[in-house]
Design an enzyme around this catalytic site. Structure first.
Site, PDB file in Angstrom:
ATOM      1  N   HIS A  28       5.063 -32.726  76.176  1.00 34.52           N
ATOM      2  CA  HIS A  28       6.296 -32.611  75.379  1.00 34.52           C
ATOM      3  C   HIS A  28       6.889 -33.991  75.105  1.00 34.52           C
ATOM      4  O   HIS A  28       6.541 -34.968  75.757  1.00 34.52           O
ATOM      5  CB  HIS A  28       7.337 -31.766  76.122  1.00 34.52           C
TER       6      HIS A  28
ATOM      7  N   LYS B 269      12.618 -34.197  76.952  1.00 33.78           N
ATOM      8  CA  LYS B 269      12.633 -32.934  77.696  1.00 33.78           C
ATOM      9  C   LYS B 269      13.005 -33.175  79.158  1.00 33.78           C
ATOM     10  O   LYS B 269      12.478 -34.082  79.797  1.00 33.78           O
ATOM     11  CB  LYS B 269      11.264 -32.244  77.603  1.00 33.78           C
TER      12      LYS B 269
HETATM   13  N1  LIG Z   1      12.163 -20.982  74.213  1.00 32.24           N
HETATM   14  C1  LIG Z   1      11.727 -21.861  73.314  1.00 32.24           C
HETATM   15  O1  LIG Z   1      10.964 -21.504  72.389  1.00 32.24           O
HETATM   16  C2  LIG Z   1      12.188 -23.275  73.415  1.00 32.24           C
HETATM   17  C3  LIG Z   1      12.999 -23.639  74.444  1.00 32.24           C
HETATM   18  N2  LIG Z   1      13.517 -24.908  74.509  1.00 32.24           N
HETATM   19  C4  LIG Z   1      14.491 -25.138  75.564  1.00 32.24           C
HETATM   20  O2  LIG Z   1      15.794 -25.141  74.967  1.00 32.24           O
HETATM   21  C5  LIG Z   1      16.667 -26.004  75.707  1.00 32.24           C
HETATM   22  C6  LIG Z   1      17.306 -26.998  74.745  1.00 32.24           C
HETATM   23  O3  LIG Z   1      16.291 -27.838  74.214  1.00 32.24           O
HETATM   24  P1  LIG Z   1      16.630 -28.957  73.118  1.00 32.24           P
HETATM   25  O4  LIG Z   1      17.294 -28.339  71.948  1.00 32.24           O
HETATM   26  O5  LIG Z   1      15.397 -29.748  72.929  1.00 32.24           O
HETATM   27  O6  LIG Z   1      17.698 -29.838  73.941  1.00 32.24           O
HETATM   28  P2  LIG Z   1      18.833 -30.793  73.364  1.00 32.24           P
HETATM   29  O7  LIG Z   1      19.284 -31.626  74.507  1.00 32.24           O
HETATM   30  O8  LIG Z   1      18.364 -31.451  72.115  1.00 32.24           O
HETATM   31  O9  LIG Z   1      19.982 -29.761  72.943  1.00 32.24           O
HETATM   32  C7  LIG Z   1      20.821 -29.115  73.846  1.00 32.24           C
HETATM   33  C8  LIG Z   1      22.183 -29.079  73.189  1.00 32.24           C
HETATM   34  O10 LIG Z   1      23.050 -28.266  73.958  1.00 32.24           O
HETATM   35  C9  LIG Z   1      24.284 -28.954  74.067  1.00 32.24           C
HETATM   36  N3  LIG Z   1      25.028 -28.441  75.207  1.00 32.24           N
HETATM   37  C10 LIG Z   1      24.912 -28.785  76.512  1.00 32.24           C
HETATM   38  N4  LIG Z   1      25.785 -28.063  77.242  1.00 32.24           N
HETATM   39  C11 LIG Z   1      26.463 -27.273  76.383  1.00 32.24           C
HETATM   40  C12 LIG Z   1      27.483 -26.322  76.513  1.00 32.24           C
HETATM   41  N5  LIG Z   1      28.032 -26.004  77.695  1.00 32.24           N
HETATM   42  N6  LIG Z   1      27.934 -25.691  75.403  1.00 32.24           N
HETATM   43  C13 LIG Z   1      27.416 -25.972  74.185  1.00 32.24           C
HETATM   44  N7  LIG Z   1      26.460 -26.890  73.983  1.00 32.24           N
HETATM   45  C14 LIG Z   1      25.977 -27.522  75.079  1.00 32.24           C
HETATM   46  C15 LIG Z   1      23.898 -30.399  74.171  1.00 32.24           C
HETATM   47  O11 LIG Z   1      25.003 -31.216  73.902  1.00 32.24           O
HETATM   48  P3  LIG Z   1      25.050 -32.716  74.542  1.00 32.24           P
HETATM   49  O12 LIG Z   1      23.908 -33.439  73.912  1.00 32.24           O
HETATM   50  O13 LIG Z   1      26.392 -33.205  74.148  1.00 32.24           O
HETATM   51  O14 LIG Z   1      24.868 -32.532  76.016  1.00 32.24           O
HETATM   52  C16 LIG Z   1      22.826 -30.472  73.092  1.00 32.24           C
HETATM   53  O15 LIG Z   1      23.394 -30.632  71.807  1.00 32.24           O
HETATM   54  C17 LIG Z   1      15.801 -26.638  76.797  1.00 32.24           C
HETATM   55  O16 LIG Z   1      15.975 -25.891  77.984  1.00 32.24           O
HETATM   56  C18 LIG Z   1      14.371 -26.469  76.273  1.00 32.24           C
HETATM   57  O17 LIG Z   1      13.400 -26.433  77.271  1.00 32.24           O
HETATM   58  C19 LIG Z   1      13.231 -25.832  73.565  1.00 32.24           C
HETATM   59  C20 LIG Z   1      12.397 -25.544  72.539  1.00 32.24           C
HETATM   60  C21 LIG Z   1      11.803 -24.223  72.368  1.00 32.24           C
HETATM   61  O1  LIG Z   2      11.900 -28.488  75.589  1.00 33.69           O
HETATM   62  C1  LIG Z   2      11.092 -28.211  74.663  1.00 33.69           C
HETATM   63  O2  LIG Z   2      10.963 -28.925  73.665  1.00 33.69           O
HETATM   64  C2  LIG Z   2      10.337 -26.981  74.792  1.00 33.69           C
HETATM   65  N1  LIG Z   2      10.585 -26.199  75.794  1.00 33.69           N
HETATM   66  C3  LIG Z   2      10.022 -24.918  76.049  1.00 33.69           C
HETATM   67  C4  LIG Z   2       9.395 -24.879  77.416  1.00 33.69           C
HETATM   68  O3  LIG Z   2       9.960 -25.465  78.361  1.00 33.69           O
HETATM   69  O4  LIG Z   2       8.370 -24.226  77.584  1.00 33.69           O
HETATM   70  C5  LIG Z   2       9.150 -24.418  74.934  1.00 33.69           C
HETATM   71  C6  LIG Z   2       8.471 -25.453  74.099  1.00 33.69           C
HETATM   72  O5  LIG Z   2       7.270 -25.832  74.702  1.00 33.69           O
HETATM   73  C7  LIG Z   2       9.340 -26.632  73.753  1.00 33.69           C
END
Ligand SMILES: NC(=O)C1=CN([C@@H]2O[C@H](COP(=O)(O)OP(=O)(O)OC[C@H]3O[C@@H](n4cnc5c(N)ncnc54)[C@H](OP(=O)(O)O)[C@@H]3O)[C@@H](O)[C@H]2O)C=CC1
Ligand SMILES: O=C(O)C1=N[C@H](C(=O)O)C[C@H](O)C1
Length: 255
Positions: free
Chosen positions: A148, A152
């Site tokens: 990743h 992450k």
């Molecule tokens: N299930 C799936 O298909 C996927 C899952 N994921 C998962 O999703 C999660 C997020 O990933 P990603 O988008 O890359 O992470 P990012 O860090 O880019 O985004 C997370 C966002 O959430 C915000 N945030 C944190 N705390 C709060 C809160 N209490 N209320 C509202 N907003 C908040 C952060 O703000 P700030 O930056 O100000 O802290 C940031 O903007 C991870 O756990 C990742 O593993 C990711 C991709 C695919």
């Molecule tokens: O954090 C990510 O970017 C992603 N998180 C998910 C995971 O933890 O499996 C899904 C995807 O691989 C991207």
């Protein structure tokens, strides 16, 4: 019916993709989006409001479902708030500890909760076949490699943990070896788990099964985060018609 969506983590990598996917569809409407510190930003024409406003936004805008991609602690808090308000909760967040995951499970007693560590349909297919591959190749060594982007936080990924559950289901593998160093050879019953973090890589998962002078590699490579966002919006539209309970992405795909 148009599904009314609230989105958390709206300015994050996934939040932006969810807003892009949801605003392009006719079967749903984004009624609010929040982030921890939004700074007056708007994403895809949706004003991003402060996370502190979440409960009053839920009360005023009456979402059918909330889609969450934030972090484990905040996802657990949002699950509790959605349960109190009677709003369905879809989260793709990963990296939960036991207490945080229990908060999601508790919420599912009052509302529909769907957690998927990966909303790509191809990953669901991989989850479906990996157990059969292990079963069909007894005695073969199994290693899992996930790669990743460098932002992450959690390792191994949520998807890797889900795949490991499938690999371990038949009882042949009982010990996870995270990374590998030292002098000892590989032992039977051990699965090597390797997490790589580099650059902008969206997300790759590969399972290597090797033995008998042959190898099988099962690989999923996400080329664009839009694939996760589309799956999460599909899940939120689907969950609108469901009763309280615990759901996963397989439930969405199977219909
Ligand atoms: N299930 C799936 O298909 C996927 C899952 N994921 C998962 O999703 C999660 C997020 O990933 P990603 O988008 O890359 O992470 P990012 O860090 O880019 O985004 C997370 C966002 O959430 C915000 N945030 C944190 N705390 C709060 C809160 N209490 N209320 C509202 N907003 C908040 C952060 O703000 P700030 O930056 O100000 O802290 C940031 O903007 C991870 O756990 C990742 O593993 C990711 C991709 C695919
Ligand atoms: O954090 C990510 O970017 C992603 N998180 C998910 C995971 O933890 O499996 C899904 C995807 O691989 C991207």
């Amino acid at each position: 019916m148009t599904v009314r969506l609230g989105v958390t983590g709206a300015t994050g990598r996934m939040g932006r993709e969810v807003l892009s996917a949801a605003t392009g569809r006719e079967d749903c409407e984004v009624v609010f989006a929040v982030n921890r510190e939004p700074d007056g930003e708007s994403v895809e024409g949706v004003d991003v409001e402060s996370a502190g406003e979440f409960e009053s936004l839920v009360a005023d805008r009456e979402p059918t479902a909330v889609i969450d991609f934030t972090g484990p602690e905040s996802a657990a808090d949002y699950a509790r708030a959605c349960a109190a308000a009677g709003v369905a909760f879809v989260t793709g967040t990963t990296g939960f500890d036991d207490d945080q995951y229990e908060a999601l499970e508790d919420a599912s007693e009052d509302i529909a909760v769907l957690h998927a560590p990966n909303f790509a349909r191809g990953v669901q297919a991989l989850v479906n076949v990996v157990g059969d591959a292990v079963q069909d190749l007894p005695g073969y060594d199994v290693e899992l490699v996930e790669t990743h982007h460098n932002g992450k936080r959690d390792a191994p990924s949520g998807t890797a943990n889900r795949l490991l559950e499938e690999i371990e289901a038949n009882g042949e593998f009982t010990e996870r070896t995270h990374g590998r160093e030292g002098e000892a050879p590989r032992e039977a019953g051990e699965i090597g788990v390797h997490a790589l973090r580099a650059g902008n890589i969206t997300g790759e998962h590969e399972i290597v099964l090797a033995g008998n002078h042959e190898e099988v590699r099962l690989t999923h490579r996400a080329e664009d985060r839009g694939v996760f966002a589309a799956g999460a919006v599909d899940a939120a539209v689907w969950i609108a018609g469901q009763k309280a309970g615990w759901y996963d992405f397989a439930d969405v795909i199977s219909e």
